[in-house]
Scaffold this active site. Sequence first.
Site, mmCIF file in Angstrom:
data_model
loop_
_atom_site.group_PDB
_atom_site.id
_atom_site.type_symbol
_atom_site.label_atom_id
_atom_site.label_comp_id
_atom_site.label_asym_id
_atom_site.label_seq_id
_atom_site.Cartn_x
_atom_site.Cartn_y
_atom_site.Cartn_z
ATOM 1 N N ARG A 21 0.594 -1.573 0.189
ATOM 2 C CA ARG A 21 0.228 0.363 0.054
ATOM 3 C C ARG A 21 0.699 1.085 0.229
ATOM 4 N NH1 ARG A 21 -1.730 1.659 6.254
ATOM 5 N NH2 ARG A 21 -0.081 0.578 7.075
ATOM 6 N N GLU B 227 -18.058 5.403 -1.072
ATOM 7 C CA GLU B 227 -17.370 3.562 -2.065
ATOM 8 C C GLU B 227 -18.304 3.543 -3.322
ATOM 9 O OE1 GLU B 227 -16.082 3.495 2.101
ATOM 10 O OE2 GLU B 227 -18.351 2.935 1.081
ATOM 11 N N PHE C 80 -13.844 -2.866 0.117
ATOM 12 C CA PHE C 80 -15.157 -2.186 0.508
ATOM 13 C C PHE C 80 -15.226 -1.415 -1.251
ATOM 14 C CE2 PHE C 80 -13.803 0.310 4.213
ATOM 15 C CZ PHE C 80 -14.798 -0.813 4.476
ATOM 16 N N HIS D 75 -4.752 -2.868 2.049
ATOM 17 C CA HIS D 75 -6.323 -3.777 3.312
ATOM 18 C C HIS D 75 -6.502 -4.939 2.694
ATOM 19 C CE1 HIS D 75 -5.003 -0.086 4.497
ATOM 20 N NE2 HIS D 75 -4.796 -0.385 5.594
ATOM 21 N N ASP E 121 -8.552 -5.762 12.704
ATOM 22 C CA ASP E 121 -9.610 -5.361 11.948
ATOM 23 C C ASP E 121 -10.715 -6.559 11.505
ATOM 24 O OD1 ASP E 121 -8.655 -2.768 11.362
ATOM 25 O OD2 ASP E 121 -8.338 -2.403 9.577
#
Length: 312
Positions: A10, A58, A83, A109, A117
């Site tokens: 990322r 999104e 998402f 992610h 998470d």
Amino acid sequence: MSEIKKIATRESYGNALAELGKEAENLVVLDADLAAATKTGVFQKAFPDRHIDCGIAECNMMGIAAGLASTGKVPFVSSFAMFAAGRAFEQVRNSIGYPHLNVKIGATHAGISVGEDGASHQSIEDIALMRVIPGMTVVCPSDDIEAKAAVRAAYAHEGPVYLRFGRLAVPVINDNADYQFKIGTGVTLKDGSDLTIIATGLCVSECLEAAKKLAADGIQARVINIHTIKPLDTELVVKAAKETGKIVTVEEHSIIGGLGGAVAETLSEQCPAKLLRIGVQDTFGESGPAGELLEKYGLKADGIYKKIKAFA
């Protein structure tokens, strides 16, 4: 021995966009209130007029990207994989995939390495969702160098591209002078004649370590990095099956519909061979430290080694 350099892909995504932004004035970056997490804040700081924060919306972001692409811009829409591929699937399919618009989806992610998470944010279905969309290119880079190259290749490619990035820092394994990235072309990292390990994403470096353990037991494993899951390098897969007889796929994704599924389809149609799919079984993830989760789900080098040794 010097410590192996580790960088989260990322981070590579954000840095690559900032560099590419200097050269490509038609590049626009969209975010859904996650610029700090997706690392596109680097681009936002350098090019504030070309960064659009769409808020926590999104689905709407995909529609905006479609509109921008229809005017000649090259939008990179950025959010967590859960998402980008999950919540916004309908918009990706109908607004981007169906008209085959030039939109790039930067999904960070991904996988169980999101860690604490938990299952709600650990996307282990995104590759399956994206590769089923007609005309969608699906890329899952293995390290910093490959991730940066993938961003540039996605920009140059005409049509929708799904780029899968991780939160966890991973070893840099492609730091050799002759490294080249080409969409749809796999890379043989280690030769071997007893079986072939085909891996993608963060699992590639773990498979290289597993191959060393196998070699110590007299099992010579070929290791192939499949950074592009769609279009799959079927020629390389079939060649490996013919030459080594046994194939093992390894991915930080469900074994259903991802790399393992794509390779199984190819083998069943072109070269039937014994196949072992290593990945997340038909289950959800759970909350916990990324490293411990990868170990529990058998995606660290030792777990991969043990499964392959039993298969071999």
